[in-house]
Design an enzyme around this catalytic site. Structure first.
Site, PDB file in Angstrom:
ATOM      1  N   CYS A 233      64.937  60.705  52.945  1.00  0.00           N
ATOM      2  CA  CYS A 233      65.183  59.307  53.379  1.00  0.00           C
ATOM      3  C   CYS A 233      64.366  58.888  54.577  1.00  0.00           C
ATOM      4  CB  CYS A 233      66.636  59.077  53.729  1.00  0.00           C
ATOM      5  SG  CYS A 233      67.706  60.432  53.586  1.00  0.00           S
TER       6      CYS A 233
ATOM      7  N   HIS B   5      72.786  59.217  46.472  1.00  0.00           N
ATOM      8  CA  HIS B   5      71.538  58.944  45.749  1.00  0.00           C
ATOM      9  C   HIS B   5      71.176  60.125  44.849  1.00  0.00           C
ATOM     10  CE1 HIS B   5      70.282  56.083  49.212  1.00  0.00           C
ATOM     11  NE2 HIS B   5      70.493  55.339  48.145  1.00  0.00           N
TER      12      HIS B   5
HETATM   13  C1  CIR Z   1      73.080  54.657  53.532  1.00  0.00           C
HETATM   14  O1  CIR Z   1      74.256  54.858  53.192  1.00  0.00           O
HETATM   15  O2  CIR Z   1      72.370  53.816  52.984  1.00  0.00           O
HETATM   16  C2  CIR Z   1      72.527  55.456  54.678  1.00  0.00           C
HETATM   17  N1  CIR Z   1      73.573  55.755  55.596  1.00  0.00           N
HETATM   18  C3  CIR Z   1      71.884  56.741  54.194  1.00  0.00           C
HETATM   19  C4  CIR Z   1      70.682  56.499  53.334  1.00  0.00           C
HETATM   20  C5  CIR Z   1      70.037  57.769  52.883  1.00  0.00           C
HETATM   21  N2  CIR Z   1      68.877  57.484  52.135  1.00  0.00           N
HETATM   22  C6  CIR Z   1      68.349  58.294  51.239  1.00  0.00           C
HETATM   23  O3  CIR Z   1      68.897  59.332  50.930  1.00  0.00           O
HETATM   24  N3  CIR Z   1      67.234  57.921  50.632  1.00  0.00           N
END
Ligand code: CIR
Length: 260
Positions: free
Chosen positions: A255, A168
């Protein structure tokens, strides 16, 4: 005057579920340990709470292994909230699970209709504009739809690019104050932060870039001493939180909460 990009009265989090071991990851460096993640999550929530903000802790959702990463489901702004359309198919259902909690806090809730996709991790709200990074999860159509939605609230949205191989946009940057950004050198080199004050993560400490400014604190993943020293040297009050388990799933400080 309050600055809604760094001053918050509330945050929504969700407890990690036992299914976290099946969470998405770009590279398999081992399954996360649930108990350690629960301890880290507890420390994260306690630190947010220490600022005086009200922190909602939603129950774990076994059906969605990545649901602890609530940031990707919504964009929260003073004018209202917008439910996202995650680009990861396994995460699409997390949005409906989050909606009731959002409706508890916002009168005005919009929802992206598609066909494009945006995940909250690709959105950086500064005091001047909203930056949205196109990535493997966020596409041009999604960015265009979001631009129209936030445009009705008077925001300027600028499309930028998440570096290749980076999950991201905010994996590589975070807002330290309305006009100051913590960024990896590789992301800053793209020129997307022209006009901002930019502090760099130390070389080899790129994972420190996914931090958050939440009221008086900067919450940073633990284990990045040079970057922590840089931030402290610039007067930021840094709180280091163990992030070893979320990191196995490409997750960091941003996140784990929706902040507003
Ligand atoms: C994913 O790959 O969607 C999750 N394992 C990690 C999401 C992390 N989210 C973020 O950085 N906003």
């Amino acid at each position: 005057m309050t600055d809604p990009t760094i001053e918050f009265t509330r945050a929504i989090t969700r407890r990690p579920s036992a299914s976290i071991t099946s969470g998405l990851r770009a590279m398999d460096i081992g399954a996360p340990d649930l108990e350690q993640m629960q301890r880290d999550h507890g420390a994260y929530v306690a630190t947010l709470r220490e600022t005086g903000a009200k922190i909602v802790e939603l129950p774990a959702l076994d059906a969605y292994p990545d649901s602890v990463f609530v940031e990707d489901t919504a964009l929260c702004l003073p004018q209202g909230a917008i439910m996202m359309r995650p680009g990861a198919a396994s995460r699409a259902g997390e949005v409906a699970e989050m909606r009731p909690a959002i409706e508890d806090h916002f009168d005005n809730v919009l929802e992206m209709q598609g066909p494009g996709f945006v995940e909250g991790g690709d959105i950086l709200v500064t005091s001047q504009e909203i930056l949205v990074g196109r990535s493997e999860r966020t596409d041009a159509q999604g960015v265009a739809e979001l631009k129209d939605l936030v445009g009705t609230w008077g925001y300027t949205l600028r499309e930028v690019h998440t570096p290749k191989g980076v999950l991201h946009f905010k994996t590589d940057c975070s807002l330290l104050d309305g006009n100051t950004i913590l960024s990896t050198q590789r992301l800053d080199a793209s020129g997307c932060f022209e006009g901002y004050r930019v502090l760099h993560t130390a070389l080899g400490e790129e994972a420190a870039a996914n931090s958050i400014r939440f009221n008086q604190f900067v919450l940073m993943p633990a284990g990045f001493p040079k970057t922590a020293a840089t931030l402290r040297g610039h007067g930021f009050e840094v709180r280091e939180i163990n992030n070893s388990e979320c990191a196995k799933l490409d997750g960091g400080m941003s996140c784990l909460s929706l902040r507003f």
